[in-house]
Design a protein around this motif. Sequence first.
Motif, PDB file in Angstrom:
ATOM      1  N   MET A   1      -9.424 -10.345  -1.975  1.00  0.00           N
ATOM      2  CA  MET A   1      -8.325 -10.838  -2.107  1.00  0.00           C
ATOM      3  C   MET A   1      -7.224  -9.825  -2.841  1.00  0.00           C
ATOM      4  SD  MET A   1      -6.892 -14.027  -3.116  1.00  0.00           S
ATOM      5  CE  MET A   1      -7.037 -15.353  -2.815  1.00  0.00           C
ATOM      6  N   ALA A   2      -8.035  -9.061  -3.660  1.00  0.00           N
ATOM      7  CA  ALA A   2      -7.375  -8.164  -4.760  1.00  0.00           C
ATOM      8  C   ALA A   2      -7.172  -7.060  -3.846  1.00  0.00           C
ATOM      9  CB  ALA A   2      -8.203  -7.623  -5.731  1.00  0.00           C
ATOM     10  N   ALA A   3      -8.204  -6.547  -2.998  1.00  0.00           N
ATOM     11  CA  ALA A   3      -7.787  -5.388  -1.932  1.00  0.00           C
ATOM     12  C   ALA A   3      -6.798  -5.616  -1.054  1.00  0.00           C
ATOM     13  CB  ALA A   3      -9.158  -5.160  -1.341  1.00  0.00           C
ATOM     14  N   SER A   4      -6.491  -6.960  -0.482  1.00  0.00           N
ATOM     15  CA  SER A   4      -5.558  -7.049   0.449  1.00  0.00           C
ATOM     16  C   SER A   4      -4.264  -7.361  -0.437  1.00  0.00           C
ATOM     17  CB  SER A   4      -5.866  -8.326   1.342  1.00  0.00           C
ATOM     18  OG  SER A   4      -5.444  -9.518   0.722  1.00  0.00           O
ATOM     19  N   LEU A   9       0.851  -4.707  -1.271  1.00  0.00           N
ATOM     20  CA  LEU A   9       1.845  -3.821  -2.427  1.00  0.00           C
ATOM     21  C   LEU A   9       2.078  -2.611  -1.947  1.00  0.00           C
ATOM     22  CD1 LEU A   9       0.547  -5.619  -5.884  1.00  0.00           C
ATOM     23  CD2 LEU A   9       2.755  -6.079  -4.651  1.00  0.00           C
ATOM     24  N   ILE A  10       1.205  -1.937  -1.423  1.00  0.00           N
ATOM     25  CA  ILE A  10       1.373  -0.637  -1.178  1.00  0.00           C
ATOM     26  C   ILE A  10       2.195  -0.397   0.078  1.00  0.00           C
ATOM     27  CG2 ILE A  10       0.205   1.432  -0.092  1.00  0.00           C
ATOM     28  CD1 ILE A  10      -2.295   1.024  -1.976  1.00  0.00           C
TER      29      ILE A  10
END
Length: 160
Positions: A1-4, A9-10
């Motif tokens: 989730m943190a990666a998604s 955000l990117i």
Amino acid sequence: MAASKSQELIQQLLQAEKQAEDIIANAKKNRLTKLRQAKEKAEEELKEFRDKEEARFQKEMGAKAGADPAEALKASTKTEVDGVQRDYATNKARTVQYVVNKVLEVQIGLTETQKQALTTGAVEDLALVRLREKLRVGFKSSSFAQILKAFGLDLASWEE
């Protein structure tokens, strides 16, 4: 989730950067368009001004080319001559009266020094020489003889 979440955000950041680039490109494009329009408007105004000034110049030159310089000089000379004639007419009587008064204003008497010089015969100046010349050419008036007699002189002594 943190990666998604970070991927999301990117993506938002890239999308915001793309929008900013589009806004800047659009602003530059609008700026160039406005500069071109201002330049064209200035050129139009300059052309109108040049045409207007050229027309005014041609009108003035046409008027000057049609005017005869000799005629202008003749008119100016006539005006000056008329002014001189007016001055002459205005001042003629006064000037004639002045000259006549100066001619008729003759001092009859002699100063004490002149009387003494005449009686002693010591001084003979230019005026006396001229007076004798006039006597020789026939300036023998009775009034002059009376003046000489009043000073104790006779006309015969002056005729020498």
